[in-house]
Write a protein that holds these residues in place. Structure first.
Motif, PDB file in Angstrom:
ATOM      1  N   SER A   1       0.807  -1.211   0.000  1.00 26.11           N
ATOM      2  CA  SER A   1       0.000   0.000   0.000  1.00 26.11           C
ATOM      3  C   SER A   1       0.846   1.269   0.000  1.00 26.11           C
ATOM      4  CB  SER A   1      -0.943   0.006   1.215  1.00 26.11           C
ATOM      5  OG  SER A   1      -0.192   0.107   2.414  1.00 26.11           O
ATOM      6  N   CYS A   2       2.160   1.125  -0.073  1.00 28.37           N
ATOM      7  CA  CYS A   2       3.024   2.307  -0.113  1.00 28.37           C
ATOM      8  C   CYS A   2       2.730   3.113  -1.371  1.00 28.37           C
ATOM      9  CB  CYS A   2       4.501   1.912  -0.116  1.00 28.37           C
ATOM     10  SG  CYS A   2       5.096   1.304   1.460  1.00 28.37           S
ATOM     11  N   SER A   3       2.697   4.403  -1.212  1.00 28.51           N
ATOM     12  CA  SER A   3       2.496   5.249  -2.374  1.00 28.51           C
ATOM     13  C   SER A   3       3.828   5.405  -3.098  1.00 28.51           C
ATOM     14  CB  SER A   3       1.952   6.606  -1.932  1.00 28.51           C
ATOM     15  OG  SER A   3       2.859   7.211  -1.035  1.00 28.51           O
ATOM     16  N   ARG A   4       3.801   5.977  -4.257  1.00 28.76           N
ATOM     17  CA  ARG A   4       5.015   6.220  -5.026  1.00 28.76           C
ATOM     18  C   ARG A   4       5.910   7.183  -4.233  1.00 28.76           C
ATOM     19  NH1 ARG A   4       3.898   7.671 -10.846  1.00 28.76           N
ATOM     20  NH2 ARG A   4       3.910   5.414 -10.998  1.00 28.76           N
ATOM     21  N   PRO A   5       7.210   6.905  -4.164  1.00 32.25           N
ATOM     22  CA  PRO A   5       8.117   7.796  -3.425  1.00 32.25           C
ATOM     23  C   PRO A   5       8.099   9.219  -3.987  1.00 32.25           C
ATOM     24  CG  PRO A   5       9.215   5.741  -4.000  1.00 32.25           C
ATOM     25  CD  PRO A   5       7.901   5.751  -4.721  1.00 32.25           C
ATOM     26  N   ILE A   6       8.365  10.168  -3.122  1.00 29.53           N
ATOM     27  CA  ILE A   6       8.417  11.585  -3.485  1.00 29.53           C
ATOM     28  C   ILE A   6       9.886  11.988  -3.531  1.00 29.53           C
ATOM     29  CG2 ILE A   6       7.801  13.916  -2.738  1.00 29.53           C
ATOM     30  CD1 ILE A   6       5.496  12.581  -1.145  1.00 29.53           C
ATOM     31  N   ARG A   7      10.319  12.659  -4.582  1.00 29.07           N
ATOM     32  CA  ARG A   7      11.726  13.030  -4.681  1.00 29.07           C
ATOM     33  C   ARG A   7      12.070  14.181  -3.750  1.00 29.07           C
ATOM     34  NH1 ARG A   7      15.951  15.801  -6.615  1.00 29.07           N
ATOM     35  NH2 ARG A   7      17.640  14.634  -7.594  1.00 29.07           N
ATOM     36  N   GLY A   8      11.222  15.167  -3.643  1.00 30.86           N
ATOM     37  CA  GLY A   8      11.559  16.333  -2.844  1.00 30.86           C
ATOM     38  C   GLY A   8      12.633  17.160  -3.532  1.00 30.86           C
ATOM     39  N   GLU A   9      13.250  18.042  -2.761  1.00 30.11           N
ATOM     40  CA  GLU A   9      14.283  18.923  -3.307  1.00 30.11           C
ATOM     41  C   GLU A   9      15.515  18.863  -2.417  1.00 30.11           C
ATOM     42  OE1 GLU A   9      13.006  23.223  -1.505  1.00 30.11           O
ATOM     43  OE2 GLU A   9      11.713  22.377  -3.076  1.00 30.11           O
ATOM     44  N   GLU A  10      16.619  19.311  -2.953  1.00 29.37           N
ATOM     45  CA  GLU A  10      17.855  19.296  -2.183  1.00 29.37           C
ATOM     46  C   GLU A  10      17.719  20.225  -0.981  1.00 29.37           C
ATOM     47  OE1 GLU A  10      21.238  19.919  -4.736  1.00 29.37           O
ATOM     48  OE2 GLU A  10      20.723  18.201  -5.972  1.00 29.37           O
ATOM     49  N   MET A  11      18.187  19.722   0.182  1.00 29.50           N
ATOM     50  CA  MET A  11      18.000  20.442   1.445  1.00 29.50           C
ATOM     51  C   MET A  11      19.139  21.410   1.788  1.00 29.50           C
ATOM     52  SD  MET A  11      15.031  19.370   2.625  1.00 29.50           S
ATOM     53  CE  MET A  11      14.938  19.451   4.403  1.00 29.50           C
TER      54      MET A  11
ATOM     55  N   GLY B   1      37.190   0.400  -3.590  1.00 27.80           N
ATOM     56  CA  GLY B   1      38.424   1.143  -3.398  1.00 27.80           C
ATOM     57  C   GLY B   1      38.572   1.715  -2.002  1.00 27.80           C
ATOM     58  N   HIS B   2      37.724   2.624  -1.645  1.00 18.86           N
ATOM     59  CA  HIS B   2      37.741   3.250  -0.317  1.00 18.86           C
ATOM     60  C   HIS B   2      36.332   3.761  -0.030  1.00 18.86           C
ATOM     61  CE1 HIS B   2      40.042   4.388   3.078  1.00 18.86           C
ATOM     62  NE2 HIS B   2      41.130   4.760   2.455  1.00 18.86           N
ATOM     63  N   GLN B   3      36.005   3.925   1.233  1.00 14.39           N
ATOM     64  CA  GLN B   3      34.667   4.372   1.627  1.00 14.39           C
ATOM     65  C   GLN B   3      34.559   5.896   1.486  1.00 14.39           C
ATOM     66  OE1 GLN B   3      36.610   2.395   3.581  1.00 14.39           O
ATOM     67  NE2 GLN B   3      37.274   3.601   5.302  1.00 14.39           N
ATOM     68  N   ALA B   4      34.626   6.376   0.245  1.00  5.37           N
ATOM     69  CA  ALA B   4      34.580   7.804  -0.070  1.00  5.37           C
ATOM     70  C   ALA B   4      33.191   8.180  -0.577  1.00  5.37           C
ATOM     71  CB  ALA B   4      35.631   8.135  -1.123  1.00  5.37           C
ATOM     72  N   MET B   5      32.711   9.360  -0.149  1.00  9.56           N
ATOM     73  CA  MET B   5      31.347   9.723  -0.518  1.00  9.56           C
ATOM     74  C   MET B   5      31.169  11.234  -0.548  1.00  9.56           C
ATOM     75  SD  MET B   5      27.846   8.407   1.370  1.00  9.56           S
ATOM     76  CE  MET B   5      28.301   9.022   2.984  1.00  9.56           C
ATOM     77  N   ARG B   6      30.380  11.672  -1.539  1.00 10.22           N
ATOM     78  CA  ARG B   6      29.792  13.015  -1.554  1.00 10.22           C
ATOM     79  C   ARG B   6      28.285  12.796  -1.454  1.00 10.22           C
ATOM     80  NH1 ARG B   6      32.199  15.277  -6.979  1.00 10.22           N
ATOM     81  NH2 ARG B   6      32.151  13.083  -7.527  1.00 10.22           N
ATOM     82  N   TYR B   7      27.543  13.746  -0.901  1.00 10.64           N
ATOM     83  CA  TYR B   7      26.157  13.439  -0.547  1.00 10.64           C
ATOM     84  C   TYR B   7      25.277  14.690  -0.470  1.00 10.64           C
ATOM     85  CZ  TYR B   7      28.116  14.959   3.867  1.00 10.64           C
ATOM     86  OH  TYR B   7      28.760  15.712   4.822  1.00 10.64           O
ATOM     87  N   GLU B   8      23.968  14.432  -0.446  1.00 13.65           N
ATOM     88  CA  GLU B   8      22.927  15.457  -0.277  1.00 13.65           C
ATOM     89  C   GLU B   8      21.720  14.783   0.379  1.00 13.65           C
ATOM     90  OE1 GLU B   8      21.381  18.386   0.340  1.00 13.65           O
ATOM     91  OE2 GLU B   8      22.257  19.260  -1.487  1.00 13.65           O
ATOM     92  N   VAL B   9      20.919  15.566   1.078  1.00 12.04           N
ATOM     93  CA  VAL B   9      19.655  15.100   1.659  1.00 12.04           C
ATOM     94  C   VAL B   9      18.516  15.720   0.854  1.00 12.04           C
ATOM     95  CG1 VAL B   9      18.192  15.074   3.723  1.00 12.04           C
ATOM     96  CG2 VAL B   9      20.675  14.910   3.964  1.00 12.04           C
TER      97      VAL B   9
END
Length: 164
Positions: free
Chosen positions: A7-17, A151-159
């Motif tokens: 019953s989950c609805s379609r996910p909402i993308r939202g905007e960058e925080m 390779g290594h646990q390297a990350m760039r990210y956004e919420v």
């Protein structure tokens, strides 16, 4: 079949925080560790680091995470993760946890499914991978936990979320 799951609805993308564009200040980006005391949480802004910056956890860190303080209680719809520019280093899977008070933490989907969800992440170092939750969560703090990596646990990210 679990009817609640169906019953989950379609996910909402939202905007960058505001991680990428700096609305969230460096002081609101923290982590469990950083590699050689370099590559801190604030080095991990999405699409940043054309000279190789990214957040990189210490090798001996057993519970790796980067934490974003959104500054106020917000509706969060997902996260975006990206590898380290110019290096064969990226996160291949993550867990995401969230909190209202920075004390009690819940993993995304654990309340609904009884287990911590592991999300597929990147397959290269440059393509942003968007991870959307089946339904929005309410949080002030979000942690992204690397589970596996190349390779290594390297990350760039956004919420991602819904501005209120």
């Amino acid at each position: 079949m679990n009817h609640e799951e169906g019953s989950c609805s379609r996910p909402i993308r939202g905007e960058e925080m505001g991680v990428e564009d700096g609305r969230i200040p460096d002081s609101s980006l923290t982590s469990s560790s950083s590699f050689d005391y370099l590559y801190t949480a604030s080095d991990g802004r999405l699409n940043g680091g054309v000279s190789g910056e990214a957040w990189i956890a210490s090798d001996d860190d057993k519970d790796k995470w980067v934490k974003i303080d959104l500054g106020k209680t917000s509706t969060v719809t997902g996260v975006i993760v990206q590898g380290r520019y110019g290096s064969v280093q990226w996160i291949t899977s993550v867990k995401v946890s969230y909190s209202l008070d920075n004390v009690m933490w819940t993993y995304a989907l654990e309340p609904q499914c009884g287990e911590q969800k592991i999300y597929a992440a990147n397959y290269d170092n440059s393509t942003p991978e968007t991870i959307l939750f089946p339904r929005p969560i309410t949080a002030r703090y979000v942690r992204i936990h690397p589970v596996t990596w190349q390779g290594h646990q390297a990350m760039r990210y956004e919420v991602l979320g819904i501005a209120e």
